[in-house]
Design a protein around this motif. Structure first.
Motif, PDB file in Angstrom:
ATOM      1  N   ASP A   1     -39.208 -39.273  23.614  1.00 56.43           N
ATOM      2  CA  ASP A   1     -39.647 -39.856  24.225  1.00 56.43           C
ATOM      3  C   ASP A   1     -40.678 -39.484  25.429  1.00 56.43           C
ATOM      4  O   ASP A   1     -41.603 -40.291  24.977  1.00 56.43           O
ATOM      5  CB  ASP A   1     -38.423 -40.647  25.001  1.00 56.43           C
ATOM      6  CG  ASP A   1     -37.889 -41.553  23.566  1.00 56.43           C
ATOM      7  OD1 ASP A   1     -38.037 -41.063  22.504  1.00 56.43           O
ATOM      8  OD2 ASP A   1     -36.469 -41.575  23.872  1.00 56.43           O
TER       9      ASP A   1
ATOM     10  N   ARG B   1     -44.484 -47.614  28.776  1.00 54.91           N
ATOM     11  CA  ARG B   1     -44.026 -47.982  27.265  1.00 54.91           C
ATOM     12  C   ARG B   1     -43.066 -47.742  26.804  1.00 54.91           C
ATOM     13  O   ARG B   1     -41.839 -48.439  26.460  1.00 54.91           O
ATOM     14  CB  ARG B   1     -44.752 -47.183  26.692  1.00 54.91           C
ATOM     15  CG  ARG B   1     -44.706 -48.740  25.190  1.00 54.91           C
ATOM     16  CD  ARG B   1     -46.030 -47.612  24.038  1.00 54.91           C
ATOM     17  NE  ARG B   1     -45.985 -46.284  23.261  1.00 54.91           N
ATOM     18  CZ  ARG B   1     -46.943 -45.424  23.338  1.00 54.91           C
ATOM     19  NH1 ARG B   1     -48.510 -45.603  23.875  1.00 54.91           N
ATOM     20  NH2 ARG B   1     -46.907 -44.120  23.660  1.00 54.91           N
TER      21      ARG B   1
ATOM     22  N   GLU C   1     -39.961 -50.074  26.945  1.00 57.65           N
ATOM     23  CA  GLU C   1     -38.468 -49.932  25.473  1.00 57.65           C
ATOM     24  C   GLU C   1     -37.027 -50.197  25.819  1.00 57.65           C
ATOM     25  O   GLU C   1     -36.388 -50.645  25.991  1.00 57.65           O
ATOM     26  CB  GLU C   1     -38.350 -48.722  25.057  1.00 57.65           C
ATOM     27  CG  GLU C   1     -39.833 -48.392  24.072  1.00 57.65           C
ATOM     28  CD  GLU C   1     -39.822 -47.292  23.673  1.00 57.65           C
ATOM     29  OE1 GLU C   1     -39.567 -46.372  24.079  1.00 57.65           O
ATOM     30  OE2 GLU C   1     -41.156 -47.376  23.076  1.00 57.65           O
TER      31      GLU C   1
END
Lengths: 353, 269
Positions: free
Chosen positions: B127, B181, B185
């Motif tokens: 990630d 981001r 999420e």
């Protein structure tokens, strides 16, 4: 891609297993060599035979002299060297973890000196309050008071500062040295000689009762220490991040300080101040197999035992029939290493970070 | 309107080194949203975050986590409720990046959650785009790489509340967006995220609410479009600012007012 990403950790796992295995084999070989070699050589076959005989597994008894040399002189010495070395190595790994600095060890912080004050007091004034455990008990008290004092004095707002800690260690070492001098100036000549030899660090007077005297301290410390390995790993992130991950930092520190005092007392009470084992061994192991404490703590115990057994064998065989003081030998090799470490640390972090 | 409150500060006053850093600050962090703490240097952003994380005890006022007073929590329980990214990630021994991220799993040791440790660490490394750094010693990484590894560690803790102190400070444009981001999420998955930011553009683009701090108190708190007004920001930052609207998206853009004389020399020549 994946192999590149995972290779180093896997190599480290391999290095860990390999290091442990190599140290264990070396320790067994050196223990046998230490038992066999000396002014009175005992062949390895006889060694095995006598051991088997004692275990009731056949073998045969040696003649009286050999049997006595082996079981009353050599083996207690081997056992004591292993216990003291393991205690020092383990204490070093714990201290470096607690203070987050590879320069910390019982010697630099002054715990050894504090324990020595206790031991000298017991030896000098012939105290017998706890029987065979008198010297270790005094050494433990001295070590605990010292390490607790250093901790409290060097603790600033929000935690322990490393610079303050090491500077405090210098002051404590000086103060402890003065106290030892004070005791030595008041006792008679016979006791003075005893203290002097003890201070140089030697295994020469090893006996089974002495082994039993340090066994509780050393064993307790060695068994409990690995339980704190994971929390010590987290402490490497800093105090606050460690707390964010669920570590009660203050309690961890206090517990480990008691453990360090126990282990140091075990080592100091029988063999005086043997420096640098706790400094060098964890550092080398970290370079070989990484800094994870689940390996480092037991590994340093094993490595410390190996180093001290080697040093003791060298101390009594290199200049035979004379015997070199063990503490002198470890300091001769350890001090330059400490100096190198100091330079490397300063070069890397630009100071004392 | 009801929200699941993950953390809240109510009228918190806090003194550090004799200086009153927080003066009656109140803010709440809700599940499913990203909240930004913004404000000039020394306004108390990091201190408010530390108070919300139960690191610092307020002199007066209350800090609650999941409805319970901060001081009633045990250290180990806190570690399973909130994860904190420090402003300057540090490490004293040469652990690898993967080992550092795995440390984030420590609060779940000896629980059924520990079974997923390996998968979670791998996912968090991916990630934050640091999977290829996994075997490298943390100390040898660049500032930006360290920041992302540290974020991966915090994500690996898998807590309902994420508290990030300037996660984008050391990062380039691309990785700033990556981090925000990731925050979005996590909020989308129902977690609460509170993040200290200096870049008002990032706050405007990615955060549901922003809290503007001024001298230890909240000057305004709400959706960026409502809070980021030229009047408020010019006053709080003691610097005239213009607030424009992005031509394509309904998003405020904050720019300092610059006199033409401060333009680079080459252009006027």
């Amino acid at each position: 891609m994946t192999t590149l990403a995972t290779r180093p950790p896997r190599t480290r796992t391999g290095a860990r297993a390999g290091t442990v295995l190599a140290m264990a084999i070396a320790l067994a070989v050196l223990a046998a060599a230490s038992a066999a070699l000396g002014a009175f050589d005992i062949p390895l076959a006889d060694l095995a035979g006598s051991a088997l005989h004692r275990l009731g597994l056949g073998g045969r008894e040696l003649d009286r002299v050999a049997e006595s040399v082996l079981w009353n002189v050599r083996l207690p010495r081997v056992a004591l060297a292993v216990l003291v070395g393991a205690s020092l190595g383990c204490a070093g790994a714990l201290m470096q973890g607690v203070f987050g600095n590879p320069l910390a060890d019982p010697g630099t912080i002054g715990v050894s000196s504090g324990a020595a004050v206790g031991a000298v007091t017991a030896i000098g004034f012939g105290a017998t309050a706890f029987g065979a455990w008198t010297v270790p008990a005094f050494a433990f008290t001295g070590g605990l008071v010292t390490v607790g004092g250093v901790y409290l004095l060097s603790r600033g707002e929000g935690g322990t500062r490393v610079v303050g800690l090491i500077l405090t260690g210098i002051a404590v070492n000086a103060f402890a040295g003065a106290l030892i001098g004070l005791v030595m100036s008041t006792v008679d000549n016979a006791r003075l000689t005893g203290i002097t030899f003890w201070q140089l660090g030697s295994m020469a007077q090893a006996t089974w009762p002495k082994v039993l005297a340090v066994l509780p301290c050393a064993l307790l410390g060695l068994i409990v220490a690995p339980r704190y390995a994971r929390r010590l790993d987290l402490l490497a992130l800093g105090e606050r991040p460690a707390r964010h991950l669920g570590v009660d930092v203050e309690r961890l520190r206090l517990t480990l300080i008691v453990l360090v005092a126990l282990l140091t007392a075990a080592a100091v009470s029988v063999s005086g101040i043997i420096g640098f084992v706790g400094l060098v061994v964890p550092h080398l192991l970290r370079m070989i197999a990484g800094p994870g404490h689940r390996f480092l703590i037991p590994g340093s115990a094993l490595g410390g035992a190996l180093v001290l057994l080697t040093a003791d064998l060298a101390a009594r065989t290199l200049a035979a029939p004379a015997e070199l003081p063990l503490g002198v030998l470890t300091a001769l090799i350890g001090s330059p290493f400490f100096f190198w470490l100091l330079r490397a640390t300063r070069a890397k972090s630009g100071g004392w970070g | 309107m009801t929200h699941t409150e993950l953390a809240a500060a109510v009228d918190v006053t806090l003194t550090l080194g004799g200086r009153e850093v927080l003066r009656g600050a109140s803010v709440d962090v809700r599940a499913g949203e990203v909240l930004a703490l913004v404000g000039p240097n020394g306004a108390g952003k990091s201190t408010l975050l530390a108070a919300l994380a139960a690191d610092l005890r307020p002199a007066s006022g209350t800090v609650r986590l999941a409805g319970r007073e901060a001081r009633a929590w045990r250290v180990a329980e806190l570690a399973r409720h909130r994860a904190v990214l420090p402003q300057h990630p540090a490490l004293t021994f040469p652990f690898t990046a993967a080992e550092v991220v795995a440390m984030g799993r420590a609060p779940w040791a000896r629980t059924p959650m520990a079974e997923a440790d390996g998968a979670i660490v791998a996912a968090c490394l991916a990630d934050c785009e640091v999977a290829e750094l996994a075997g490298r010693p943390f100390a040898e990484l660049s500032g930006g790489e360290k920041a992302r590894v540290a974020l991966a560690r915090v994500l690996a803790q898998r807590t309902a509340l994420l508290m990030l102190d300037e996660p984008t400070a050391a990062l380039d444009l691309r990785h700033q967006e990556l981090v925000m981001r990731v925050c979005r999420e996590r909020a989308g998955a129902g977690d609460g995220v509170v993040v200290v930011l200096h870049d008002l553009g990032l706050a405007a683009a990615h955060c549901d609410r922003v809290a503007v701090l001024r001298e230890g108190a909240i000057a305004a708190c709400g959706p960026p479009r409502e809070v980021f007004t030229p009047a408020l920001l010019s006053e709080v930052y003691r610097q005239p600012v213009d607030v424009l609207t992005h031509p394509a998206r309904d998003e405020p853009i904050v720019l300092p007012v610059r006199s033409p004389r401060t333009a680079p020399l080459g252009e006027s020549a």
